[in-house]
Design an enzyme around this catalytic site. Sequence first.
Site, PDB file in Angstrom:
ATOM      1  N   GLU A   1      78.019  63.944 -99.629  1.00 56.62           N
ATOM      2  CA  GLU A   1      77.881  62.599 -99.481  1.00 56.62           C
ATOM      3  C   GLU A   1      78.160  61.870 -98.462  1.00 56.62           C
ATOM      4  O   GLU A   1      79.276  62.246 -97.863  1.00 56.62           O
ATOM      5  CB  GLU A   1      78.729  61.815-100.632  1.00 56.62           C
TER       6      GLU A   1
ATOM      7  N   THR B   1      70.436  53.436-113.286  1.00 54.01           N
ATOM      8  CA  THR B   1      71.432  54.403-113.279  1.00 54.01           C
ATOM      9  C   THR B   1      71.194  55.402-114.455  1.00 54.01           C
ATOM     10  O   THR B   1      71.322  56.687-114.305  1.00 54.01           O
ATOM     11  CB  THR B   1      72.898  53.856-113.374  1.00 54.01           C
TER      12      THR B   1
ATOM     13  N   HIS C   1      75.070  37.346-140.188  1.00 54.28           N
ATOM     14  CA  HIS C   1      75.149  36.089-140.070  1.00 54.28           C
ATOM     15  C   HIS C   1      76.726  35.364-139.705  1.00 54.28           C
ATOM     16  O   HIS C   1      77.634  36.050-140.445  1.00 54.28           O
ATOM     17  CB  HIS C   1      74.480  35.476-141.692  1.00 54.28           C
TER      18      HIS C   1
ATOM     19  N   CYS D   1      75.474  52.524-107.572  1.00 51.38           N
ATOM     20  CA  CYS D   1      76.043  51.962-108.807  1.00 51.38           C
ATOM     21  C   CYS D   1      77.265  51.438-108.802  1.00 51.38           C
ATOM     22  O   CYS D   1      77.517  50.449-109.240  1.00 51.38           O
ATOM     23  CB  CYS D   1      75.529  53.107-110.192  1.00 51.38           C
TER      24      CYS D   1
ATOM     25  N   ALA E   1      67.607  39.516-106.835  1.00 48.89           N
ATOM     26  CA  ALA E   1      67.365  38.207-106.490  1.00 48.89           C
ATOM     27  C   ALA E   1      67.864  37.215-107.511  1.00 48.89           C
ATOM     28  O   ALA E   1      68.610  36.315-107.726  1.00 48.89           O
ATOM     29  CB  ALA E   1      65.973  37.866-106.097  1.00 48.89           C
ATOM     30  N   CYS E   2      67.372  37.329-108.738  1.00 48.85           N
ATOM     31  CA  CYS E   2      67.676  36.540-110.044  1.00 48.85           C
ATOM     32  C   CYS E   2      69.115  36.765-110.550  1.00 48.85           C
ATOM     33  O   CYS E   2      69.939  35.769-110.770  1.00 48.85           O
ATOM     34  CB  CYS E   2      66.824  36.695-111.183  1.00 48.85           C
TER      35      CYS E   2
ATOM     36  N   SER F   1      74.795  58.392-108.745  1.00 49.14           N
ATOM     37  CA  SER F   1      74.759  58.555-110.296  1.00 49.14           C
ATOM     38  C   SER F   1      73.855  59.903-110.452  1.00 49.14           C
ATOM     39  O   SER F   1      74.712  60.565-111.571  1.00 49.14           O
ATOM     40  CB  SER F   1      74.093  57.449-110.840  1.00 49.14           C
TER      41      SER F   1
ATOM     42  N   ARG G   1      58.332  39.236-112.076  1.00 52.88           N
ATOM     43  CA  ARG G   1      57.407  39.638-112.365  1.00 52.88           C
ATOM     44  C   ARG G   1      57.150  40.909-113.201  1.00 52.88           C
ATOM     45  O   ARG G   1      57.946  41.756-113.023  1.00 52.88           O
ATOM     46  CB  ARG G   1      56.322  39.992-110.955  1.00 52.88           C
TER      47      ARG G   1
END
Length: 452
Positions: free
Chosen positions: A34, A311, A435, A42, A180-181, A14, A205
Amino acid sequence: MKFDFDLFVIGGGSGGVRAARVAAGGGAKVALAEESRLGGTCVIRGCVPKKLMVFASSYRDAMAEADDYGWDVSMGDFEWPKFSKRLNSELDRLEGVYQNMLKNSGVKTFLTRATVKDAHTIVLADGSEKTAKHILLATGGRPVRPDEEFDTSLAMVSDDIFHMDTLPKSMLIVGGGFIACEFACIMHGLGVDVTLFYRGAQILRGFDDEARGLIAEMMAARGIAIHTGTNILDMQKSDGGLMVKASNGTETEFEKVLYATGRSPNTESLGLDNVDVELGRRGEIIVDEYSQTGQPSIYAIGDVTNRVNLTPVAIREGMAFVETVFNGNPTPVDHELIPYAVFTQPELGTIGMTEEEAREAGPIDIYATSFRPMQQAFVGREDRVLMKLVVCKNTDVVLGCHIVAPAAGEMIQMAGIAIKMKATKAQFDQVCAVHPTMSEELVTMKTPVRSA
Ligand SMILES: Cc1cc2nc3c(=O)[nH]c(=O)nc-3n(C[C@H](O)[C@H](O)[C@H](O)COP(=O)(O)OP(=O)(O)OC[C@H]3O[C@@H](n4cnc5c(N)ncnc54)[C@H](O)[C@@H]3O)c2cc1C
Ligand SMILES: NC(=O)c1ccc[n+]([C@@H]2O[C@H](COP(=O)([O-])OP(=O)(O)OC[C@H]3O[C@@H](n4cnc5c(N)ncnc54)[C@H](O)[C@@H]3O)[C@@H](O)[C@H]2O)c1
């Protein structure tokens, strides 16, 4: 002294691609190396394939709800090979887009590893050398497995997820951070039986306690088994995958184990011993506010500097570098008040101070509401969302906003504009509600739920 290039960028992710393109667009002679695939983390093994997997995983809930909304649907199984094929062709397409963008901007691309020989010389993998007035290190980072007594290479890291041939029946994920989440929710949504081990007391955390508490609760309510204060003691190959002995006294077989225990900057064997580039404790390149290293001709941006590993931040650092070095306009990178999204289900969108941080800084009012969103409440689901503002009692400025809700990432981008402009709570309240939406609560919360 005459150089082959004005700028040589190492790393086509990126940050590197953006800096190379913008510098070349301004007339500089630019090269980029690269070693893997253009697009970097990314595009190839991060945000993009991850988000497409988030979309794929969200259809399970949507289809279950559709029935209650009156649709005659029957839920089949998720076919990983079918999705994976389409995912990979999309990534191939995007890699091609990056290749063309570089070509069309006049950047000379070398699809090979590059290392630093001296302040102005780069060595490519075939031994050839290129010189440049400026070198930009944008080599990113890589997932790391922890050092343990057992063979941690039996487990996967996030890079491996995108190359699975089949979807496992069960997966243990170790870690409690972004990756992880997010993958716990993705895998669960795709039909995998997910267990998460986190060594601390609560996942995510560093985020607002109330927000991460609600995410943990919602993940558990969906059926993700979260074990906090837990780590792997031993892991061995077994007939059905991996037998894991855990610090909570359990011994369980999982088909796959994923370590999501953090990333390391790619600075190993980069030739940085040859130049005056200082590394930090975690191997990150130390730079000043202009992304300049101790070697005046060498700059570094993105994850390799381990500042804010996102990114859009790598991209902004790349653009600020070009502005500073090629446009004669020294531009420090602004790392204040960056909005974040964690693509769990529900998502977390957040910007600014957590309640815990703000409480330490001065007197605050907390405006918060947690409720069952209309769309899910209608079908009898117990999902809850959270809208929360942390407000300075002295100035009325909104110091932080924390949203747990479907599409919280989209909402926080908008709220982030106001908070970056230092809007006050009174100014939030001057805006008429939209609304019926979830985010209307952000402008209709009249009384603090608590003060500190
Ligand atoms: C699973 C996952 C999900 C993520 N999701 C998000 C998200 O939702 N939102 C978000 O903002 N961020 C997300 N991120 C973080 C984001 O991907 C990174 O912050 C971003 O890609 C960093 O860009 P970069 O240019 O610094 O490095 P990278 O994109 O990592 O690019 C570095 C490139 O350098 C190449 N390279 C390294 N060494 C050399 C060498 N010696 N020679 C040649 N080439 C070399 C590498 O092959 C790589 O292509 C995610 C990351 C992961 C892993
Ligand atoms: N949505 C997003 O914007 C997004 C998504 C994914 C990644 N990212 C970026 O990538 C970065 C890396 O993500 P990540 O999830 O790998 O890192 P992280 O730092 O967010 O989480 C690492 C987790 O591993 C745990 N851990 C570390 N060492 C351990 C050990 N030895 N044993 C057990 N647990 C251990 C930590 O306690 C932590 O919970 C993030 O910080 C973020 O900047 C962003």
